[in-house]
Design a protein around this motif. Structure first.
Motif, PDB file in Angstrom:
ATOM      1  N   ASP A   9      52.569 -87.362 -31.180  1.00 14.85           N
ATOM      2  CA  ASP A   9      53.783 -87.799 -31.860  1.00 14.85           C
ATOM      3  C   ASP A   9      53.553 -89.158 -32.514  1.00 14.85           C
ATOM      4  O   ASP A   9      52.728 -89.956 -32.072  1.00 14.85           O
ATOM      5  N   THR A  10      54.332 -89.380 -33.569  1.00 19.93           N
ATOM      6  CA  THR A  10      54.366 -90.717 -34.153  1.00 19.93           C
ATOM      7  C   THR A  10      55.262 -91.594 -33.281  1.00 19.93           C
ATOM      8  O   THR A  10      56.434 -91.282 -33.077  1.00 19.93           O
ATOM      9  N   VAL A  11      54.677 -92.657 -32.755  1.00 18.65           N
ATOM     10  CA  VAL A  11      55.420 -93.510 -31.827  1.00 18.65           C
ATOM     11  C   VAL A  11      56.333 -94.435 -32.621  1.00 18.65           C
ATOM     12  O   VAL A  11      55.889 -95.138 -33.521  1.00 18.65           O
ATOM     13  N   GLY A  12      57.617 -94.389 -32.318  1.00 24.23           N
ATOM     14  CA  GLY A  12      58.579 -95.245 -32.991  1.00 24.23           C
ATOM     15  C   GLY A  12      59.245 -96.194 -32.021  1.00 24.23           C
ATOM     16  O   GLY A  12      59.018 -96.143 -30.815  1.00 24.23           O
ATOM     17  N   LYS A  13      60.114 -97.034 -32.565  1.00 24.10           N
ATOM     18  CA  LYS A  13      60.764 -98.026 -31.716  1.00 24.10           C
ATOM     19  C   LYS A  13      61.733 -97.382 -30.728  1.00 24.10           C
ATOM     20  O   LYS A  13      62.062 -97.984 -29.701  1.00 24.10           O
ATOM     21  N   ASN A  14      62.187 -96.171 -31.030  1.00 24.08           N
ATOM     22  CA  ASN A  14      63.147 -95.516 -30.147  1.00 24.08           C
ATOM     23  C   ASN A  14      62.487 -94.575 -29.143  1.00 24.08           C
ATOM     24  O   ASN A  14      63.177 -93.923 -28.362  1.00 24.08           O
ATOM     25  N   SER A  15      61.153 -94.484 -29.174  1.00 24.84           N
ATOM     26  CA  SER A  15      60.464 -93.549 -28.281  1.00 24.84           C
ATOM     27  C   SER A  15      60.175 -94.194 -26.933  1.00 24.84           C
ATOM     28  O   SER A  15      59.963 -95.402 -26.825  1.00 24.84           O
ATOM     29  N   ILE A  16      60.171 -93.361 -25.894  1.00 27.74           N
ATOM     30  CA  ILE A  16      59.866 -93.805 -24.530  1.00 27.74           C
ATOM     31  C   ILE A  16      58.770 -92.910 -23.982  1.00 27.74           C
ATOM     32  O   ILE A  16      58.885 -91.679 -24.014  1.00 27.74           O
ATOM     33  N   GLU A  17      57.711 -93.512 -23.480  1.00 28.05           N
ATOM     34  CA  GLU A  17      56.648 -92.734 -22.864  1.00 28.05           C
ATOM     35  C   GLU A  17      57.025 -92.440 -21.416  1.00 28.05           C
ATOM     36  O   GLU A  17      57.412 -93.334 -20.670  1.00 28.05           O
ATOM     37  N   GLU A  18      56.901 -91.164 -21.017  1.00 30.65           N
ATOM     38  CA  GLU A  18      57.220 -90.790 -19.648  1.00 30.65           C
ATOM     39  C   GLU A  18      56.271 -89.697 -19.185  1.00 30.65           C
ATOM     40  O   GLU A  18      55.573 -89.075 -19.996  1.00 30.65           O
ATOM     41  N   THR A  19      56.233 -89.487 -17.896  1.00 24.74           N
ATOM     42  CA  THR A  19      55.460 -88.370 -17.352  1.00 24.74           C
ATOM     43  C   THR A  19      56.412 -87.212 -17.107  1.00 24.74           C
ATOM     44  O   THR A  19      57.528 -87.397 -16.621  1.00 24.74           O
ATOM     45  N   LYS A  20      55.954 -86.025 -17.460  1.00 22.80           N
ATOM     46  CA  LYS A  20      56.791 -84.828 -17.326  1.00 22.80           C
ATOM     47  C   LYS A  20      55.951 -83.716 -16.723  1.00 22.80           C
ATOM     48  O   LYS A  20      54.757 -83.601 -17.002  1.00 22.80           O
ATOM     49  N   GLU A  21      56.582 -82.900 -15.878  1.00 25.28           N
ATOM     50  CA  GLU A  21      55.860 -81.804 -15.250  1.00 25.28           C
ATOM     51  C   GLU A  21      55.232 -80.899 -16.309  1.00 25.28           C
ATOM     52  O   GLU A  21      55.865 -80.534 -17.304  1.00 25.28           O
ATOM     53  N   LEU A  22      53.992 -80.539 -16.073  1.00 25.59           N
ATOM     54  CA  LEU A  22      53.253 -79.675 -16.991  1.00 25.59           C
ATOM     55  C   LEU A  22      53.603 -78.220 -16.662  1.00 25.59           C
ATOM     56  O   LEU A  22      52.828 -77.476 -16.050  1.00 25.59           O
ATOM     57  N   ASP A  23      54.784 -77.812 -17.085  1.00 25.00           N
ATOM     58  CA  ASP A  23      55.296 -76.485 -16.755  1.00 25.00           C
ATOM     59  C   ASP A  23      55.539 -75.684 -18.027  1.00 25.00           C
ATOM     60  O   ASP A  23      55.149 -76.085 -19.127  1.00 25.00           O
ATOM     61  N   ARG A  24      56.193 -74.550 -17.895  1.00 23.35           N
ATOM     62  CA  ARG A  24      56.439 -73.694 -19.058  1.00 23.35           C
ATOM     63  C   ARG A  24      57.335 -74.386 -20.083  1.00 23.35           C
ATOM     64  O   ARG A  24      57.169 -74.203 -21.294  1.00 23.35           O
ATOM     65  N   ALA A  25      58.297 -75.159 -19.604  1.00 24.33           N
ATOM     66  CA  ALA A  25      59.176 -75.879 -20.529  1.00 24.33           C
ATOM     67  C   ALA A  25      58.380 -76.874 -21.358  1.00 24.33           C
ATOM     68  O   ALA A  25      58.608 -77.020 -22.567  1.00 24.33           O
ATOM     69  N   PHE A  26      57.436 -77.575 -20.735  1.00 26.38           N
ATOM     70  CA  PHE A  26      56.584 -78.536 -21.439  1.00 26.38           C
ATOM     71  C   PHE A  26      55.814 -77.829 -22.559  1.00 26.38           C
ATOM     72  O   PHE A  26      55.762 -78.299 -23.701  1.00 26.38           O
ATOM     73  N   LEU A  27      55.217 -76.672 -22.230  1.00 31.21           N
ATOM     74  CA  LEU A  27      54.426 -75.955 -23.230  1.00 31.21           C
ATOM     75  C   LEU A  27      55.312 -75.371 -24.331  1.00 31.21           C
ATOM     76  O   LEU A  27      54.890 -75.260 -25.488  1.00 31.21           O
ATOM     77  N   GLU A  28      56.545 -75.002 -23.977  1.00 35.03           N
ATOM     78  CA  GLU A  28      57.463 -74.492 -24.993  1.00 35.03           C
ATOM     79  C   GLU A  28      57.824 -75.595 -25.993  1.00 35.03           C
ATOM     80  O   GLU A  28      57.979 -75.335 -27.195  1.00 35.03           O
ATOM     81  N   ILE A  29      57.961 -76.821 -25.502  1.00 39.52           N
ATOM     82  CA  ILE A  29      58.242 -77.957 -26.391  1.00 39.52           C
ATOM     83  C   ILE A  29      57.081 -78.154 -27.368  1.00 39.52           C
ATOM     84  O   ILE A  29      57.282 -78.344 -28.575  1.00 39.52           O
ATOM     85  N   LEU A  30      55.846 -78.077 -26.855  1.00 40.10           N
ATOM     86  CA  LEU A  30      54.684 -78.224 -27.739  1.00 40.10           C
ATOM     87  C   LEU A  30      54.624 -77.101 -28.771  1.00 40.10           C
ATOM     88  O   LEU A  30      54.292 -77.326 -29.933  1.00 40.10           O
ATOM     89  N   LYS A  31      54.949 -75.888 -28.338  1.00 44.53           N
ATOM     90  CA  LYS A  31      54.934 -74.753 -29.264  1.00 44.53           C
ATOM     91  C   LYS A  31      55.951 -74.949 -30.382  1.00 44.53           C
ATOM     92  O   LYS A  31      55.673 -74.644 -31.553  1.00 44.53           O
ATOM     93  N   LEU A  32      57.118 -75.481 -30.042  1.00 43.82           N
ATOM     94  CA  LEU A  32      58.131 -75.761 -31.061  1.00 43.82           C
ATOM     95  C   LEU A  32      57.637 -76.800 -32.054  1.00 43.82           C
ATOM     96  O   LEU A  32      57.863 -76.685 -33.264  1.00 43.82           O
ATOM     97  N   LYS A  33      56.958 -77.833 -31.554  1.00 42.48           N
ATOM     98  CA  LYS A  33      56.428 -78.865 -32.450  1.00 42.48           C
ATOM     99  C   LYS A  33      55.433 -78.264 -33.448  1.00 42.48           C
ATOM    100  O   LYS A  33      55.434 -78.619 -34.638  1.00 42.48           O
ATOM    101  N   ILE A  34      54.594 -77.357 -32.955  1.00 43.19           N
ATOM    102  CA  ILE A  34      53.612 -76.729 -33.844  1.00 43.19           C
ATOM    103  C   ILE A  34      54.327 -75.862 -34.879  1.00 43.19           C
ATOM    104  O   ILE A  34      54.013 -75.894 -36.078  1.00 43.19           O
ATOM    105  N   ALA A  35      55.303 -75.059 -34.431  1.00 38.15           N
ATOM    106  CA  ALA A  35      56.031 -74.178 -35.349  1.00 38.15           C
ATOM    107  C   ALA A  35      56.745 -74.975 -36.430  1.00 38.15           C
ATOM    108  O   ALA A  35      56.821 -74.547 -37.588  1.00 38.15           O
ATOM    109  N   ILE A  36      57.250 -76.158 -36.061  1.00 36.90           N
ATOM    110  CA  ILE A  36      58.000 -76.981 -37.013  1.00 36.90           C
ATOM    111  C   ILE A  36      57.069 -77.715 -37.966  1.00 36.90           C
ATOM    112  O   ILE A  36      57.273 -77.717 -39.181  1.00 36.90           O
TER     113      ILE A  36
END
Length: 651
Positions: free
Chosen positions: A231-258
């Motif tokens: 991602d392009t890091v902006g002033k409003n972005s927050i870095e966090e750790t998130k479980e590497l689960d199906r929801a995480f991979l679905e978010i990445l898939k959406l980013k690719i599709a977009i």
């Protein structure tokens, strides 16, 4: 007589069941009996001592559980290890699986022994006074004749200082390796490998600064596919750790599709490899489920990855809540109109109501469906990790109102709200969507008002509303049965399109009903038409079964005779003039009645089939039909033939 509980199975994973007893030494005791944990009753043997009123396990620990299901299949679980002052220590071994005996067994020393078939999950673990350490391994084996026949999966997890450092997993030739840091956050390169269907596929998850920054895919000899995910890091972005689960991979898939739609197909084709990761987690959790009651804490923390989150601003929260409320109102209005049987019936004969329906269906299939998907991204907590403007441009076609108003089926009812702001570049996509949602709702409220005014003259008592609802269901049933059962096969017997004739009758009957004006007329006609459609269903079943009767009659009238001129057997028809009249005149005649179907004649036309088929079988038994056979030759119409043959048919 020997009971099943006395059977000894020759599977190395099964441990001996101990008899219950308690023995004591000076400061240490041994329990040897039944003990329940993890929802199962185990036969256990363990050492323990008491300290200040607490019971502490210390020393060797053995547990075995076995259950026989009704289909002669056995389930078992065994644990072997050590405790040191209530903490797991040294080497532990877990076995669990299912098996069933093979053959008749061998009787020896007052017991039966059997070889078995089944599968066994086997795990070898290492602890140091409760700390996870060393290299853990687990396997899944197929068992044949009490021997290991095949290894279906293998996993390995390395622990350093009570934390996972790396892992590997192999499942029938498909493999995965990965690394984690001390906080169980993914790092380095995770490698997937598959030979599915003979095709080699390599996929890598590349983690940079603990972020899944890139996916690399190579299929066979094809060029590598590289998909950037940073991602392009902006002033409003927050870095966090998130479980590497199906929801995480679905978010990445959406980013690719977009962002990279040209790459989404290649990404999706290799998506099945992700299941290796989730299968690995499932197998590891199997160990956790068994040991958790003894250890009181999970063995396996969540695997995580770094990701950027873009928190909602107050303005965005306000817009999102407004969109959700408007979505719910939109749903209620659309459903209240499209699910109203009075509106359904009115739309058949009234063009204005039909136009309203067309607009509502387009909104439901288009914008409403897109709006629902967008709200689910919000409710599932996907949206904070995505650029809202990009998602809206990807999910929505906000120019849909222009298409609606240019559509020939709906342009007599243009949407009336002002949508000029869609061209305003100073508004964010979320702000446009909020206004758009509100404007669509305003237009729907106008449509609802118009529809209510239009159908107010049709307001009925509840009895009529209920019967009209049943009428629509029965009409749909007639159309469905007709399309399902009446095929082109019947046209060759009937000399007409049978399916079309029945469909036209159902349509014209309902259209005539919808054109009635007064409540009394509609009430009386609705009851009659409901009964009529039930008779139409009976007619369809009768026509559907007619082919079987036609073939039976053909077979019954066919005789095999010897031809002395050719010295061969040949087929001929018994009572040929009657049979020819049946095939060429009577049968087409009763089918052609269907072109003139009405509620008044449908029962009689349906009864014609059984009368004709029964009459034809009776003629074969009647030896005195010579006069009828001569006369029927001279008939040309079905009604004349029926009169000659004394068949009570209706035309």
């Amino acid at each position: 007589m020997m009971t099943r509980s006395t059977i000894i199975f020759l599977l190395t994973s099964i441990v001996t069941v101990f008899s219950a007893s308690i023995a004591y030494s000076q400061s240490r005791s041994i329990y040897d009996g039944e003990y329940r944990f993890g929802g199962k009753n185990y036969n256990v043997k363990f050492n323990y001592f008491e300290n200040d009123g607490d019971t502490l396990l210390d020393g060797e620990f053995e547990a075995f559980h076995q259950f026989e299901s009704s289909n002669d299949e056995f389930e078992y679980t065994s644990l072997n290890g050590e405790f040191i002052e209530n903490e797991l220590d040294s080497k532990w071994e877990i076995k669990t699986g299912t098996f069933e005996p093979e053959g008749d067994g061998v009787y020896d020393d007052y017991s039966f022994s059997y070889t078995v078939n089944g599968n066994e999950f086997h795990a070898e673990l290492q602890f140091d006074e409760g700390e996870l350490t060393g290299n853990w391994q687990f396997f899944d084996w197929k068992i044949r004749n009490s021997e290991i026949f095949d290894t279906t999966l293998y996993g390995s997890v390395s622990y350093v200082d009570n934390l996972i450092s790396n892992f590997s997993f192999d499942q029938q030739g498909n493999s995965l390796t990965g690394k984690l840091d001390s906080a169980c956050v993914a790092e380095g390169v995770w490698k997937f490998y598959s030979t599915s269907n003979g095709e080699k596929i390599k996929k890598s998850w590349v983690f940079k600064n603990k972020h899944l920054s890139k996916v690399e895919i190579k299929r066979g000899d094809e060029n590598d596919l590289e998909i950037s995910l940073m991602d392009t890091v902006g002033k409003n972005s927050i870095e966090e750790t998130k479980e590497l689960d199906r929801a995480f991979l679905e978010i990445l898939k959406l980013k690719i599709a977009i962002r990279q739609p040209a790459l989404i197909e290649g990404f999706t084709q290799a998506e099945d490899l992700n299941e290796l990761y989730f299968d690995f987690l499932d197998q590891y959790n199997k160990i956790d489920d068994i040991l958790h009651p003894l250890r009181k804490e999970t063995l396996f923390p969540e695997m995580k990855s770094k990701i950027y989150r873009f928190p909602y601003t107050d303005s965005e929260e306000t817009s999102l809540n407004s969109i959700i409320k408007d979505h719910e109102k939109t749903r209620d209005i659309i459903n209240s109109i499209l699910d109203d049987p009075q509106v359904n019936i009115a739309s058949i004969s009234d063009e204005e109501i039909a136009r309203y329906e067309a607009v509502l269906k387009k909104i439901r299939e288009g914008f409403y469906s897109q709006q629902k998907d967008f709200i689910e991204l919000y409710l599932n907590n996907y949206l904070p990790y995505l650029d809202r403007n990009e998602v809206i441009e990807f999910k929505f076609d906000l120019q849909e109102v222009i298409k609606l108003n240019n559509d020939s089926s709906s342009n007599d009812y243009p949407l009336k709200a002002n949508y000029d702001y869609l061209e305003n570049t100073e508004l964010s996509e979320l702000q446009k969507l909020e206004r758009y949602s509100k404007n669509i709702l305003e237009d729907l409220e106008l449509i609802q008002s118009d529809v209510e005014q239009f159908v107010s003259k049709y307001k009925r008592q509840k009895q009529l509303v209920d019967i009209e609802s049943k009428l629509i269901e029965k009409y749909d049933s007639v159309k469905y049965l007709n399309d399902s059962l009446i095929t082109a096969e019947y046209n060759s017997f009937a000399k007409i399109d049978v399916n079309r004739a029945i469909a036209q009758f159902a349509d014209s009957s309902l259209k005539a009903y919808s054109g009635l004006n007064t409540e009394n007329e509609k009430m009386e006609r609705a009851k009659n038409l409901l009964s009529c459609y039930e008779k139409a269903e009976d007619l369809i079943y009768t026509v559907h079964q007619s082919t079987e009767n036609i073939y039976k009659i053909n077979e019954a009238y066919t005789r095999e005779v010897f031809n002395p001129y050719t010295y061969t057997n040949m087929e001929e028809k018994a009572k040929p003039s009657i049979y020819n009249s049946f095939s060429n005149v009577l049968l087409p005649g009763i089918f052609q009645n269907l072109n003139r179907l009405s509620c008044e004649n449908i029962s009689a036309y349906s009864q014609n089939f059984s009368v004709l088929f029964e009459g034809m079988m009776n003629f074969l038994k009647d030896e005195n039909t010579n006069r009828a056979e001569r006369k029927v030759k001279r008939t040309e119409s079905a009604s004349e033939a029926a009169e000659v043959l004394n068949l009570e048919l209706t035309f």
